[in-house]
Design an enzyme around this catalytic site. Structure first.
Site, PDB file in Angstrom:
ATOM      1  N   GLU A  88       0.828  -1.200   0.000  1.00 22.33           N
ATOM      2  CA  GLU A  88       0.000   0.000   0.000  1.00 22.33           C
ATOM      3  C   GLU A  88       0.866   1.255   0.000  1.00 22.33           C
ATOM      4  OE1 GLU A  88      -3.434  -2.269   2.578  1.00 22.33           O
ATOM      5  OE2 GLU A  88      -3.100  -0.161   2.956  1.00 22.33           O
ATOM      6  N   CYS A 101       3.720   8.438   1.252  1.00 21.43           N
ATOM      7  CA  CYS A 101       4.167   7.490   2.260  1.00 21.43           C
ATOM      8  C   CYS A 101       4.336   6.156   1.540  1.00 21.43           C
ATOM      9  CB  CYS A 101       3.082   7.435   3.343  1.00 21.43           C
ATOM     10  SG  CYS A 101       3.356   6.209   4.608  1.00 21.43           S
ATOM     11  N   CYS A 108       5.953  -7.043   7.210  1.00 17.66           N
ATOM     12  CA  CYS A 108       7.085  -6.652   8.070  1.00 17.66           C
ATOM     13  C   CYS A 108       7.343  -7.766   9.062  1.00 17.66           C
ATOM     14  CB  CYS A 108       6.767  -5.357   8.824  1.00 17.66           C
ATOM     15  SG  CYS A 108       8.151  -4.771   9.832  1.00 17.66           S
ATOM     16  N   CYS A 112       5.764  -5.615  15.729  1.00 19.76           N
ATOM     17  CA  CYS A 112       5.251  -4.676  16.736  1.00 19.76           C
ATOM     18  C   CYS A 112       3.770  -4.977  16.977  1.00 19.76           C
ATOM     19  CB  CYS A 112       5.444  -3.235  16.282  1.00 19.76           C
ATOM     20  SG  CYS A 112       7.169  -2.855  15.931  1.00 19.76           S
ATOM     21  N   CYS A 115       0.737  -2.761  15.484  1.00 15.46           N
ATOM     22  CA  CYS A 115       0.800  -2.359  14.069  1.00 15.46           C
ATOM     23  C   CYS A 115       0.181  -3.432  13.184  1.00 15.46           C
ATOM     24  CB  CYS A 115       2.268  -2.133  13.700  1.00 15.46           C
ATOM     25  SG  CYS A 115       2.552  -1.971  11.928  1.00 15.46           S
ATOM     26  N   CYS A 328      -1.182   5.815   9.801  1.00 22.60           N
ATOM     27  CA  CYS A 328      -0.011   5.084  10.272  1.00 22.60           C
ATOM     28  C   CYS A 328      -0.391   3.782  10.942  1.00 22.60           C
ATOM     29  CB  CYS A 328       0.768   5.927  11.286  1.00 22.60           C
ATOM     30  SG  CYS A 328       1.948   6.971  10.485  1.00 22.60           S
TER      31      CYS A 328
HETATM   32  N1  SAH Z   1       8.821   0.227  10.208  1.00 22.02           N
HETATM   33  C1  SAH Z   1       9.026   1.623  10.317  1.00 22.02           C
HETATM   34  C2  SAH Z   1       8.203   2.429   9.332  1.00 22.02           C
HETATM   35  C3  SAH Z   1       6.801   1.991   9.065  1.00 22.02           C
HETATM   36  S1  SAH Z   1       5.666   2.175  10.401  1.00 22.02           S
HETATM   37  C4  SAH Z   1       8.769   2.068  11.746  1.00 22.02           C
HETATM   38  O1  SAH Z   1       8.247   1.288  12.538  1.00 22.02           O
HETATM   39  O2  SAH Z   1       9.112   3.210  12.053  1.00 22.02           O
HETATM   40  C5  SAH Z   1       5.395   3.941  10.372  1.00 22.02           C
HETATM   41  C6  SAH Z   1       4.977   4.508  11.711  1.00 22.02           C
HETATM   42  O3  SAH Z   1       3.665   4.076  12.066  1.00 22.02           O
HETATM   43  C7  SAH Z   1       5.877   4.101  12.853  1.00 22.02           C
HETATM   44  O4  SAH Z   1       6.179   5.221  13.649  1.00 22.02           O
HETATM   45  C8  SAH Z   1       5.006   3.124  13.606  1.00 22.02           C
HETATM   46  O5  SAH Z   1       5.380   2.983  14.944  1.00 22.02           O
HETATM   47  C9  SAH Z   1       3.651   3.770  13.437  1.00 22.02           C
HETATM   48  N2  SAH Z   1       2.530   2.898  13.756  1.00 22.02           N
HETATM   49  C10 SAH Z   1       2.427   1.562  13.565  1.00 22.02           C
HETATM   50  N3  SAH Z   1       1.218   1.128  13.979  1.00 22.02           N
HETATM   51  C11 SAH Z   1       0.548   2.205  14.441  1.00 22.02           C
HETATM   52  C12 SAH Z   1      -0.761   2.409  14.965  1.00 22.02           C
HETATM   53  N4  SAH Z   1      -1.606   1.394  15.084  1.00 22.02           N
HETATM   54  N5  SAH Z   1      -1.109   3.651  15.312  1.00 22.02           N
HETATM   55  C13 SAH Z   1      -0.248   4.697  15.158  1.00 22.02           C
HETATM   56  N6  SAH Z   1       0.980   4.578  14.646  1.00 22.02           N
HETATM   57  C14 SAH Z   1       1.383   3.352  14.291  1.00 22.02           C
HETATM   58 FE1  SF4 Z   2       7.157  -3.158  11.126  1.00 23.40          FE
HETATM   59 FE2  SF4 Z   2       4.902  -2.003  11.908  1.00 23.40          FE
HETATM   60 FE3  SF4 Z   2       6.881  -2.342  13.647  1.00 23.40          FE
HETATM   61 FE4  SF4 Z   2       7.147  -0.538  11.670  1.00 23.40          FE
HETATM   62  S1  SF4 Z   2       5.661  -0.487  13.355  1.00 23.40           S
HETATM   63  S2  SF4 Z   2       8.656  -2.058  12.343  1.00 23.40           S
HETATM   64  S3  SF4 Z   2       6.009  -1.578  10.036  1.00 23.40           S
HETATM   65  S4  SF4 Z   2       5.738  -3.978  12.628  1.00 23.40           S
END
Ligand code: SAH
Ligand code: SF4
Length: 359
Positions: A88, A101, A108, A112, A115, A328
């Site tokens: 996406e 973006c 991934c 996390c 996410c 995000c």
């Molecule tokens: N993997 C990288 C970039 C992609 S995620 C990273 O983790 O930084 C982009 C951003 O979205 C990151 O700051 C991540 O922590 C945030 N993010 C992921 N899940 C989220 C959620 N459910 N609500 C708000 N931000 C989120």
């Molecule tokens: Fe991967 Fe989502 Fe963690 Fe970013 S926030 S490193 S995209 S699992």
């Protein structure tokens, strides 16, 4: 894998045009990198050559869905890649900038918990052209406004696809002429890769997704912390600052009762202050696999005010595209394999909720 013209260096492009006059290389290069044209549209080239290029080097991305929201200011695409994996991309137009973006991986592996991409798991790395073409599609859609910013905040961990990420950054800067400051890499904290990136000689913007400033809590939210803990991460941040001379920012998705507490505030301030880091607060976007809510807007404001009072620079990030799952962490449209995909190139356009654009 599908090979696109955006994968080629200028020398490789010249080789693929062997037998043609040299100026054809310049015409094609200009069309691709300065004018966002597809090969078939570089009309300075003879038709037969255009047709050959278009068929030898098809686009790596097939749009399978396009959804517009925020009164036209936000667009999200789902693209199928050559092998059927999906990714996406989100385009966001603001008053003062137009930002795309991009995804750096299909899925991934970092896991996390909050996410949606992490919940879906890892499919594969993207290639340079698969990332560049996301930028080109977005730039074309945003025209006549000029695409000014690229943020690696879509699917995937850009520093876990290091060579491709740096290759893309160099090409955007050197070939597409984008300011390195307007290119933002967001990382979950792959400490050695941050240090390596600092030495690439690119004055990029770096965002580190922190979310917790004590190891116990960060181990849960971002499991990479078990490999590179907060102390190790702080050393990498120091290296970034020393080598690049640039500040960095911390991303902090505020989660109700988890990291919006007075204790979390103190821990974050103590971590961010010595690094003079800017903190970006994002109310957590709800995802299906994580049954905890984002903080209330009042709590978000109080947390920001608390940081300011403790001498830490902080702003609240407006979340775009929530209604179309484009905000995000909500990008999760990952498909493995070829089944169930529409590969005919058709695009569904859906307009969701007309809301005036905000900044
Ligand atoms: N993997 C990288 C970039 C992609 S995620 C990273 O983790 O930084 C982009 C951003 O979205 C990151 O700051 C991540 O922590 C945030 N993010 C992921 N899940 C989220 C959620 N459910 N609500 C708000 N931000 C989120
Ligand atoms: Fe991967 Fe989502 Fe963690 Fe970013 S926030 S490193 S995209 S699992």
């Amino acid at each position: 894998m599908v090979k696109s013209l955006y994968e080629l260096t200028r020398t490789e492009l010249a080789e693929s045009l062997a037998g043609e006059p040299r100026f054809r290389v310049d015409q094609l290069w200009r069309g691709l990198w300065k004018e966002d044209r597809y090969p078939s549209e570089v009309t300075t080239l003879p038709r037969a050559l255009r047709e050959r290029l278009a068929s030898d080097y098809p686009s790596t991305l097939t749009p399978i869905n396009e959804v517009v929201s925020d009164g036209g200011a936000t667009t999200k695409w789902v693209f199928a890649l050559g092998d059927g994996a999906t990714i996406e991309t989100v385009l966001m137009a603001y008053e003062d900038r137009v930002t795309v973006c991009v995804s750096s991986q299909a899925g991934c592996a970092m896991g996390c918990s909050f996410c949606a991409t992490g919940q879906a798991g890892f499919t594969r790395q993207l290639s340079v052209s698969e990332v560049i073409e996301q930028v080109v599609v977005a730039a074309r859609a945003g025209a006549p406004r000029r695409l000014s910013n690229v943020v690696f905040m879509g699917m995937g961990e850009p520093l876990a696809n290091y060579d491709v990420t740096v290759g893309v950054l160099r090409r955007l800067h050197e070939e597409r002429g984008m300011s390195a400051r307007h290119l933002t890499v967001s990382t979950v904290g792959v400490a050695p890769a941050i240090e390596r990136l600092a030495r690439e000689g690119l004055p990029l913007t770096l965002a580190v997704s922190l979310h917790a400033a004590n190891d116990e809590s960060r181990n849960e939210l971002a499991p990479i912390n078990r490999r590179y803990n907060l102390e190790r991460l702080a050393r990498a941040c120091e290296t970034w600052i020393e080598v690049t001379g640039r500040r960095l920012s911390f991303e902090w998705a505020l989660i109700d009762g988890v990291n919006d507490t007075p204790r979390a505030l103190d821990e974050l301030a103590a971590y961010a202050r010595p690094l003079d880091a800017h903190v970006n607060l994002i109310p957590l976007n709800p995802t299906p696999g994580y049954l905890v809510r984002g903080s209330t807007p009042e709590r978000v404001r109080d947390f920001r005010d608390g940081l300011l009072a403790l001498g830490v620079n902080a702003t609240v990030r407006n979340t775009r595209g929530r209604s179309i799952d484009a905000a995000c962490g909500q990008l999760a449209n990952v498909t493995r394999g070829k089944q169930g995909l529409r590969r005919d190139g058709s695009v569904t356009k859906v307009a969701v909720r007309a809301k005036p654009p905000t900044r």
